[in-house]
Scaffold this motif. Structure first.
Motif, mmCIF file in Angstrom:
data_model
loop_
_atom_site.group_PDB
_atom_site.id
_atom_site.type_symbol
_atom_site.label_atom_id
_atom_site.label_comp_id
_atom_site.label_asym_id
_atom_site.label_seq_id
_atom_site.Cartn_x
_atom_site.Cartn_y
_atom_site.Cartn_z
ATOM 1 N N ILE B 29 23.209 45.788 40.263
ATOM 2 C CA ILE B 29 24.340 46.190 39.274
ATOM 3 C C ILE B 29 25.219 47.158 40.024
ATOM 4 C CG2 ILE B 29 24.562 47.359 37.306
ATOM 5 C CD1 ILE B 29 21.872 45.885 36.162
ATOM 6 N N LYS B 30 24.354 48.103 40.672
ATOM 7 C CA LYS B 30 25.317 49.325 41.395
ATOM 8 C C LYS B 30 26.252 48.529 42.327
ATOM 9 C CE LYS B 30 23.513 52.705 42.867
ATOM 10 N NZ LYS B 30 22.443 53.731 43.429
ATOM 11 N N ALA B 31 25.610 47.570 43.183
ATOM 12 C CA ALA B 31 26.721 46.852 44.138
ATOM 13 C C ALA B 31 27.836 46.103 43.450
ATOM 14 C CB ALA B 31 25.885 45.993 44.803
ATOM 15 N N LEU B 32 27.438 45.253 42.458
ATOM 16 C CA LEU B 32 28.475 44.681 41.570
ATOM 17 C C LEU B 32 29.588 45.851 41.235
ATOM 18 C CD1 LEU B 32 28.424 41.886 40.927
ATOM 19 C CD2 LEU B 32 27.509 42.424 38.661
ATOM 20 N N LEU B 33 29.213 46.918 40.461
ATOM 21 C CA LEU B 33 29.997 47.662 39.822
ATOM 22 C C LEU B 33 30.886 48.488 40.834
ATOM 23 C CD1 LEU B 33 28.054 49.857 37.210
ATOM 24 C CD2 LEU B 33 29.953 48.148 36.966
ATOM 25 N N GLY B 34 30.239 48.837 41.967
ATOM 26 C CA GLY B 34 31.030 49.461 43.212
ATOM 27 C C GLY B 34 32.084 48.503 43.851
ATOM 28 N N VAL B 35 31.543 47.192 44.215
ATOM 29 C CA VAL B 35 32.535 46.367 44.677
ATOM 30 C C VAL B 35 33.643 45.805 43.799
ATOM 31 C CG1 VAL B 35 32.441 43.913 45.604
ATOM 32 C CG2 VAL B 35 30.774 45.600 46.238
ATOM 33 N N GLY B 36 33.195 45.828 42.492
ATOM 34 C CA GLY B 36 34.363 45.535 41.495
ATOM 35 C C GLY B 36 35.458 46.708 41.543
ATOM 36 N N ALA B 37 34.769 47.887 41.611
ATOM 37 C CA ALA B 37 35.933 49.003 41.511
ATOM 38 C C ALA B 37 36.695 48.862 42.747
ATOM 39 C CB ALA B 37 35.082 50.355 41.488
ATOM 40 N N LEU B 38 36.128 48.636 43.983
ATOM 41 C CA LEU B 38 36.762 48.698 45.281
ATOM 42 C C LEU B 38 37.819 47.632 45.218
ATOM 43 C CD1 LEU B 38 36.452 49.539 48.222
ATOM 44 C CD2 LEU B 38 35.366 47.610 48.581
ATOM 45 N N ALA B 39 37.433 46.196 44.852
ATOM 46 C CA ALA B 39 38.489 45.262 44.562
ATOM 47 C C ALA B 39 39.550 45.567 43.815
ATOM 48 C CB ALA B 39 37.764 43.891 44.201
ATOM 49 N N THR B 40 39.359 46.089 42.791
ATOM 50 C CA THR B 40 40.481 46.211 41.646
ATOM 51 C C THR B 40 41.425 47.492 42.370
ATOM 52 O OG1 THR B 40 38.617 46.046 39.894
ATOM 53 C CG2 THR B 40 40.768 47.179 39.350
ATOM 54 N N ALA B 41 40.664 48.486 43.002
ATOM 55 C CA ALA B 41 41.412 49.767 43.498
ATOM 56 C C ALA B 41 42.474 48.910 44.633
ATOM 57 C CB ALA B 41 40.573 50.744 44.204
ATOM 58 N N VAL B 42 41.800 48.025 45.511
ATOM 59 C CA VAL B 42 42.737 47.715 46.527
ATOM 60 C C VAL B 42 43.650 46.543 46.184
ATOM 61 C CG1 VAL B 42 42.304 45.863 48.623
ATOM 62 C CG2 VAL B 42 40.649 47.724 48.437
ATOM 63 N N LEU B 43 43.538 45.794 45.025
ATOM 64 C CA LEU B 43 44.515 45.012 44.405
ATOM 65 C C LEU B 43 45.592 46.043 43.795
ATOM 66 C CD1 LEU B 43 42.733 42.027 43.088
ATOM 67 C CD2 LEU B 43 44.224 42.251 45.025
ATOM 68 N N LEU B 44 45.090 47.078 43.280
ATOM 69 C CA LEU B 44 46.345 47.998 42.831
ATOM 70 C C LEU B 44 47.196 48.318 43.776
ATOM 71 C CD1 LEU B 44 44.593 49.870 39.950
ATOM 72 C CD2 LEU B 44 46.526 48.303 39.718
ATOM 73 N N VAL B 45 46.506 48.789 44.942
ATOM 74 C CA VAL B 45 47.131 49.541 46.016
ATOM 75 C C VAL B 45 48.180 48.384 46.608
ATOM 76 C CG1 VAL B 45 46.946 50.339 48.357
ATOM 77 C CG2 VAL B 45 45.494 51.034 46.628
ATOM 78 N N ASP B 46 47.753 46.971 46.636
ATOM 79 C CA ASP B 46 48.474 45.974 47.112
ATOM 80 C C ASP B 46 49.629 45.683 46.289
ATOM 81 O OD1 ASP B 46 49.038 43.941 48.488
ATOM 82 O OD2 ASP B 46 47.748 42.303 47.502
ATOM 83 N N ILE B 47 49.707 46.101 44.864
ATOM 84 C CA ILE B 47 50.888 45.653 44.143
ATOM 85 C C ILE B 47 51.641 46.875 44.569
ATOM 86 C CG2 ILE B 47 51.531 46.134 41.684
ATOM 87 C CD1 ILE B 47 49.368 44.339 40.913
ATOM 88 N N PHE B 48 51.274 47.990 44.660
ATOM 89 C CA PHE B 48 52.110 49.354 45.108
ATOM 90 C C PHE B 48 52.709 49.045 46.342
ATOM 91 C CE2 PHE B 48 51.909 53.487 47.292
ATOM 92 C CZ PHE B 48 53.126 54.171 46.495
ATOM 93 N N LEU B 49 51.945 48.382 47.293
ATOM 94 C CA LEU B 49 52.473 48.072 48.683
ATOM 95 C C LEU B 49 53.738 47.104 48.474
ATOM 96 C CD1 LEU B 49 49.541 47.084 50.946
ATOM 97 C CD2 LEU B 49 50.867 49.333 51.075
ATOM 98 N N VAL B 50 54.018 46.479 47.639
ATOM 99 C CA VAL B 50 55.253 46.010 47.465
ATOM 100 C C VAL B 50 56.492 46.469 46.981
ATOM 101 C CG1 VAL B 50 56.228 43.800 46.045
ATOM 102 C CG2 VAL B 50 53.771 43.675 46.609
ATOM 103 N N TRP B 51 56.220 47.525 46.265
ATOM 104 C CA TRP B 51 57.173 48.363 45.831
ATOM 105 C C TRP B 51 57.646 49.331 47.285
ATOM 106 C CZ3 TRP B 51 56.954 53.951 46.285
ATOM 107 C CH2 TRP B 51 57.982 54.537 45.737
ATOM 108 N N VAL B 52 56.349 49.582 48.003
ATOM 109 C CA VAL B 52 56.660 50.542 49.473
ATOM 110 C C VAL B 52 57.477 49.690 50.296
ATOM 111 C CG1 VAL B 52 55.296 51.317 51.415
ATOM 112 C CG2 VAL B 52 54.494 51.917 49.190
ATOM 113 N N GLU B 53 57.197 48.276 50.286
ATOM 114 C CA GLU B 53 57.897 47.320 51.340
ATOM 115 C C GLU B 53 59.328 47.459 51.047
ATOM 116 O OE1 GLU B 53 56.229 45.794 53.854
ATOM 117 O OE2 GLU B 53 57.937 44.582 54.557
ATOM 118 N N ARG B 54 59.628 47.205 49.860
ATOM 119 C CA ARG B 54 60.907 46.926 49.419
ATOM 120 C C ARG B 54 61.869 48.190 49.315
ATOM 121 N NH1 ARG B 54 61.356 43.351 43.931
ATOM 122 N NH2 ARG B 54 63.744 43.751 44.455
ATOM 123 N N LYS B 55 61.178 49.449 49.164
ATOM 124 C CA LYS B 55 61.894 50.805 49.273
ATOM 125 C C LYS B 55 61.976 50.860 50.519
ATOM 126 C CE LYS B 55 63.066 53.957 46.052
ATOM 127 N NZ LYS B 55 64.234 53.274 45.140
#
Lengths: 118, 402
Positions: B29-55
């Protein structure tokens, strides 16, 4: 320990699932009005001539074979790099002999013109 | 309150044990929660990267970039995502449907998988496997496979040429990349990424292996398929290369995967050569380590973008020459010299060790530059020589009846 690979396995499932979900959402919410013109592979506005999947020029094959050759030899470096302090002088000389053999093949490939792209 | 991550982990331990769950289940359960948080955070950063790239590309090209939606156009990438989601999803006639749909999934999933072994802070790491570098090389190669699959399955000649070029480029640049990655492995005597970061407690490895750092950065850019190595998706030659037939969110996955791959490789290079999460106070406040890690990773990301928007694309023969005749021998020389000096310098003061290795790297760099200079001189002479002039044949043959 195999338990260390548990997060990787979970991440594999999560990342593949997320990406598949995104593809599915795009597939479901997008419009769906296929026409023949739209579905043809793009070829600068012309009707495509012949099949799209063709045979590969042999030059690319040569590069791929060179890669396999070098990459397999390079993989042998990895365990050596970790333990080479313990191996002492013998391990160092042994690895230099290995690199020398690698270099012989490299020079041969170069002289044969395998590294040229013509 | 120095380490909230460990505190949360311990609190979860207590909470789940209080519910009477088995210890093995708690780990899962702990691995599931940790990895889920990691994947979510990385995907949010990824959306932010689109903005960084264009800017950033806008600033490089003397424009303003997105600035209408939200402050500094920060909401623009979300609008982009929604736009891509409601576009029509076209599969070309004759495409291999399964492989065609699997390729974008693979392009994003493999990049996300790499984040499992990158240490963001002393206590924040998905998992510290002892074959970290090998894992990065192996999973990174899977991303290449996704591109080859996309090119092959599209039933498009441009896409196929893009896939062939992928074979030639990304696959060849793996050789000097692995050899250059061996240098930090050799210095830290471990393949685990966190152990390599831990080994950089007195000095960063960029000090003792600057050439290996540059080699890793250059081969990373080639692995990404970004300019000046963007032969895989050269707009002016093969239109868009492997993703020419992809529309809507499938194209978006390739785009997001490429941006995230750039940040991932920046993070890996930062971990191996720039000390990863290391910085003043990072040991006592692990959350500070995340700040340091992302500061270093985004600095390298910016360098990669700087290179991308400054240099023109190189030809395929130049690209292969650079790899096989320059980077591969250079990386082998650096590896051998580092191994020799590391063996010779057992038991000396750390500053002597750093100085000698730095001097050796400078000597290698100087010799390399001399060789390059003499080759360039010869090439200039060859080009300057008078060329044979095409003349009309001595006795012109008339095609019109004599």
């Amino acid at each position: 320990m195999l338990i260390e690979y548990l997060p990787i396995a979970i991440l594999l499932v999560i990342s593949t699932g997320l990406a598949a979900l995104i593809v599915w959402i795009g597939n479901t919410f997008g419009p769906r009005r296929p026409t023949l013109r739209k579905s043809l592979p793009y070829e600068s506005g012309m009707n495509p001539i012949g099949p799209g999947t063709r045979r590969m020029p042999v030059r690319f094959y040569l590069v791929a074979v060179l890669f396999i050759l070098f990459d397999i030899e390079v993989v042998f470096f990895l365990p050596w790099a970790i333990v080479f302090r313990q191996l002492g002088l013998f391990g160092l000389i042994e690895m230099f002999v290995f690199i020398f053999i690698l270099l012989v093949g490299y020079v041969y490939a170069w002289k044969k013109g395998a590294l040229e792209w013509e | 309150m120095g380490d909230p991550i460990t505190a949360i982990s311990l609190w979860l331990d207590g909470l789940l044990a209080g519910w009477g769950l088995a210890p093995a289940l708690i780990i899962v359960i702990k691995a599931l929660l940790g990895v889920g948080a990691l994947a979510t955070a990385v995907l949010l950063v990824d959306i932010f990267l689109v903005w960084v790239e264009r800017k950033v590309v806008a600033r490089f090209q003397d424009r303003l970039g997105p600035n209408r939606l939200g402050p500094f156009g920060l909401i623009q990438p979300f609008a982009d995502v929604i736009k891509l989601l409601i576009k029509e999803d076209i599969t070309p006639v004759g495409a291999d449907r399964i492989v065609y749909n699997l390729a974008p999934i693979m392009a994003l999933a493999t990049v996300l998988l790499l984040w499992a072994v990158i240490p963001l802070a002393p206590t924040v790491v998905g998992t510290d496997v002892n074959v970290g570098v090998l894992y990065i090389v192996g999973v990174g190669a899977l991303g290449t496979l996704g591109i080859i699959m996309a090119g092959w399955a599209s039933n498009n000649k441009y896409a196929l040429i893009g896939a062939f070029r992928t074979v030639a480029q990304m696959v060849s640049y793996e050789v000097p990349m692995v050899i250059a990655l061996l240098v930090p492995v050799l210095l830290a005597r471990s393949m685990g990424i966190n152990s390599i970061v831990n080994a950089q407690d007195s000095y960063w490895f960029i000090l003792v292996a600057p050439i290996a750092f540059l080699l890793t950065l250059i081969t990373s850019i080639a692995e990404l398929g970004r300019a000046p190595f963007d032969l895989v998706e050269a707009e002016s030659e093969i239109v868009a290369g492997f993703h020419i037939e992809y529309t809507g969110m499938k194209f978006g996955l390739f785009y997001a995967g490429e941006l995230l791959h750039a940040l991932t490789l920046s993070g890996i290079v930062a971990s191996l050569f720039l000390g990863g999460w290391r910085g003043p106070g990072a040991e006592s406040f692990p959350l500070l380590g995340i700040v340091y890690f992302f500061a270093k990773a985004f600095f390298l990301y910016w360098v990669i973008m700087w290179v991308k928007y400054s240099l023109p694309r190189i030809r395929i023969d130049q690209m292969l020459n650079l790899n096989w005749k320059f980077l591969t021998p250079l990386s082998l020389v650096v590896l051998v010299v580092t191994a020799l000096l590391d063996k010779a310098l057992v038991g000396v003061q750390p500053w002597v060790y750093v100085l000698v290795l730095l001097a050796a790297n400078l000597v290698i760099a100087w010799v390399t530059l001399q060789i390059l200079r003499s080759r360039a001189r010869k090439e200039r002479q060859r080009v300057a020589e008078p060329r044979p002039i095409a003349r009309p044949p001595a006795a012109p043959v008339s095609s019109q009846g004599a």
